[in-house]
Design an enzyme around this catalytic site. Sequence first.
Site, PDB file in Angstrom:
ATOM      1  N   ARG A 124       0.765  -1.139  -0.051  1.00 24.79           N
ATOM      2  CA  ARG A 124       0.224   0.161   0.041  1.00 24.79           C
ATOM      3  C   ARG A 124       0.861   1.324   0.025  1.00 24.79           C
ATOM      4  O   ARG A 124       0.767   2.108   0.959  1.00 24.79           O
ATOM      5  CB  ARG A 124      -0.849   0.134   1.102  1.00 24.79           C
ATOM      6  CG  ARG A 124      -1.812  -1.156   1.379  1.00 24.79           C
ATOM      7  CD  ARG A 124      -2.649  -1.622   0.319  1.00 24.79           C
ATOM      8  NE  ARG A 124      -4.021  -1.398   0.203  1.00 24.79           N
ATOM      9  CZ  ARG A 124      -5.097  -1.701   0.835  1.00 24.79           C
ATOM     10  NH1 ARG A 124      -4.550  -2.360   2.037  1.00 24.79           N
ATOM     11  NH2 ARG A 124      -6.196  -1.521   0.533  1.00 24.79           N
ATOM     12  N   GLN A 129      -0.623   2.661  -5.853  1.00 16.82           N
ATOM     13  CA  GLN A 129      -1.804   3.049  -5.836  1.00 16.82           C
ATOM     14  C   GLN A 129      -2.686   2.677  -7.143  1.00 16.82           C
ATOM     15  O   GLN A 129      -3.726   1.940  -6.706  1.00 16.82           O
ATOM     16  CB  GLN A 129      -2.159   4.348  -5.590  1.00 16.82           C
ATOM     17  CG  GLN A 129      -2.324   4.816  -4.055  1.00 16.82           C
ATOM     18  CD  GLN A 129      -2.289   6.035  -3.645  1.00 16.82           C
ATOM     19  OE1 GLN A 129      -2.328   6.965  -4.738  1.00 16.82           O
ATOM     20  NE2 GLN A 129      -2.409   6.676  -2.443  1.00 16.82           N
ATOM     21  N   ASP A 132      -3.536  -1.045  -6.857  1.00 16.99           N
ATOM     22  CA  ASP A 132      -3.935  -1.560  -5.623  1.00 16.99           C
ATOM     23  C   ASP A 132      -5.540  -2.249  -5.781  1.00 16.99           C
ATOM     24  O   ASP A 132      -6.297  -1.640  -5.383  1.00 16.99           O
ATOM     25  CB  ASP A 132      -4.197  -0.309  -4.439  1.00 16.99           C
ATOM     26  CG  ASP A 132      -4.315  -0.920  -3.152  1.00 16.99           C
ATOM     27  OD1 ASP A 132      -4.922  -1.975  -3.210  1.00 16.99           O
ATOM     28  OD2 ASP A 132      -4.475   0.058  -2.263  1.00 16.99           O
ATOM     29  N   SER A 135      -7.703  -2.272  -2.673  1.00 11.75           N
ATOM     30  CA  SER A 135      -8.646  -1.049  -2.498  1.00 11.75           C
ATOM     31  C   SER A 135      -9.941  -0.856  -3.556  1.00 11.75           C
ATOM     32  O   SER A 135     -10.816  -0.567  -3.153  1.00 11.75           O
ATOM     33  CB  SER A 135      -7.681   0.193  -2.689  1.00 11.75           C
ATOM     34  OG  SER A 135      -6.814   0.268  -1.420  1.00 11.75           O
ATOM     35  N   TYR A 228      -2.125  -0.727   8.882  1.00  8.50           N
ATOM     36  CA  TYR A 228      -3.072  -1.937   9.162  1.00  8.50           C
ATOM     37  C   TYR A 228      -3.309  -1.784  10.863  1.00  8.50           C
ATOM     38  O   TYR A 228      -2.656  -1.055  11.505  1.00  8.50           O
ATOM     39  CB  TYR A 228      -2.662  -2.916   8.661  1.00  8.50           C
ATOM     40  CG  TYR A 228      -2.609  -3.382   7.349  1.00  8.50           C
ATOM     41  CD1 TYR A 228      -3.769  -3.534   6.585  1.00  8.50           C
ATOM     42  CD2 TYR A 228      -1.512  -3.001   6.636  1.00  8.50           C
ATOM     43  CE1 TYR A 228      -3.705  -3.628   5.332  1.00  8.50           C
ATOM     44  CE2 TYR A 228      -1.427  -3.284   5.241  1.00  8.50           C
ATOM     45  CZ  TYR A 228      -2.805  -3.496   4.508  1.00  8.50           C
ATOM     46  OH  TYR A 228      -2.922  -3.634   3.370  1.00  8.50           O
TER      47      TYR A 228
END
Length: 386
Positions: A124, A129, A132, A135, A228
Site C-alpha cells: 500500500r 496505488q 492496488d 482497494s 493496518y
Amino acid sequence: MSMRVVVPKENRAGERRVALVPEAVARLVKQGLAVHVERGAGQAAWFADEHYAEAGAVVETDAAALWGRAGVLCKVQPPTEAEVDLLPEGAVLVGFLQAHRHPEVIRRLQARRVTAFAMERVPRITRAQSMDALSSQATVAGYKGTLMAAELCQRFFPMLTTAAGTIRPARVLVLGAGVAGLQAIATARRLGAVVEAYDVRHAAREQVESLGAKFLQVELDAEAEGGYARELTEEEKQREQALLWRSVEEADVVITTAQIPGRDAPRLITTRMVETMKPGAVVVDLAAESGGNCELTVPGERIQHGQVTVFGPVNLPSALAVHASEMYARNISNFIALFCADASEGAAGSAPAFDWEDEILAASVVTHGGEIRNAAIREQMAGGQS
Ligand code: NAD
C-alpha cells in the site's frame, strides 16, 4: 514476437468478473503486447467477445490451448491445480492467489516453475496505488454492501418531509473505516442516513468526519505496521464492546468492515448485542469471508435472529461486475507494465524482465523459478507439511 497476455474465463462458482476489459486490452495492444482472450471471458460482466476483438484481442475457443501458450496469464480468482498444469514452464500468473486458502495451488505453481504474483500482496505505497486491487475491490464492496443493507432495511435512509408526515433518517453505524468502510459511509451519507463510524486507528477520524459522519472515540489506538490495525488485547476488546454497545442498540443498520491482515476478522458484535438491537434492524457483515465481525454471521447467508437480520455477503465485487472488472483491469494492466519491458514505448519484448529490486514485484511475488519466494507463505506451507 511480442509477449502473449492471456485472459481466461473465470470458472470459480459465483465469479462474474473478468481480469481485463476491452478498454485495458486496447491499451496493452497499443503497447505492443499480443492479447488472447477466451471466448465468453467477459460475458458475465457484460463485455462481449466482439468488443475484445475490436480492441485487438484474439478470441479463442480452446481453453486448454489458451492456457498452454500463455506468457502472462491474468486472473481474478486463484486457478485450480488442473489449470496450473496447463501452463507452460516459466509462464507468469497475475491475480488474487489467497495462498493460505489454496496451498495445493501454490505447490503446483512452484512445481510448474510459474512466476506467480498475488495482487493482494501489492504494497500500500503511493507508487503502487494504481495497482492496488484490494482497494479498488473494497471500494466496490463498501458501496454494494451499503445498497444491500438499504434493501434489507424496512426504513427509508433519507429524512423525508411529506404530506404523510415527516420520516426520520435511518441511523447507520459503520465499524471499520478502511477503504470499504469509508465507501460504505459515503454511500450511506449520499442516501441521506445519519452515520456514525468507528475504527481502532485514530488516523481514520479525520476521513470519517470529512464524509459527514460522527466518529466514535475509544481511548485506544491500535495502528500497526503499514497503516493496518493490530489485534486488540482482551482488556481493549472489552472496552471496545462496551463503547459500541450503545451505538449498536440505536442503529437501524450496522455495516461491519473490520479486518486484521493475516488473521481472522475481529469479533465486534456479540449475539447478546444483536439481541438488544431495534426490531427490524439489519447487520451487514462485509468481513464474512474472513470469519465475520458479528458472532452470528454465516458467510453467504442471510439469517433472522429474533427481530434482527444478519447478512454475511461473500464476493461482493462480483455483484457489481462491470465496474469491479474495469477497476481491476486497470490495476492488472498497470501491474504487468512493471515487467513487460519497453511496453510503454510500444516495443514489448517476448520475455518478461523482472527487477527484483522493485519493492512492488518483490512484495507480491509468491513463486518464481521453482521456489516459493515469499517467506511467510514458505513457512506456512512447511508447517502444513509436518
Ligand atoms: P482492512 O481491510 O485491513 O481493515 C479494515 C479496517 O478495519 C481498517 O481501517 C482497520 O483499522 C479496521 N479495524 C481492524 N480491527 C478493528 C477493530 N477491532 N475495531 C474497529 N476497526 C478495526 O483495511 P484497508 O481498507 O485495507 O486499509 C488498511 C490501511 O491501509 C488503512 O490505513 C488505509 O488508509 C491504508 N491504505 C493505504 C493505501 C495507500 O497508501 N496506497 C491504499 C489503501 C489503504
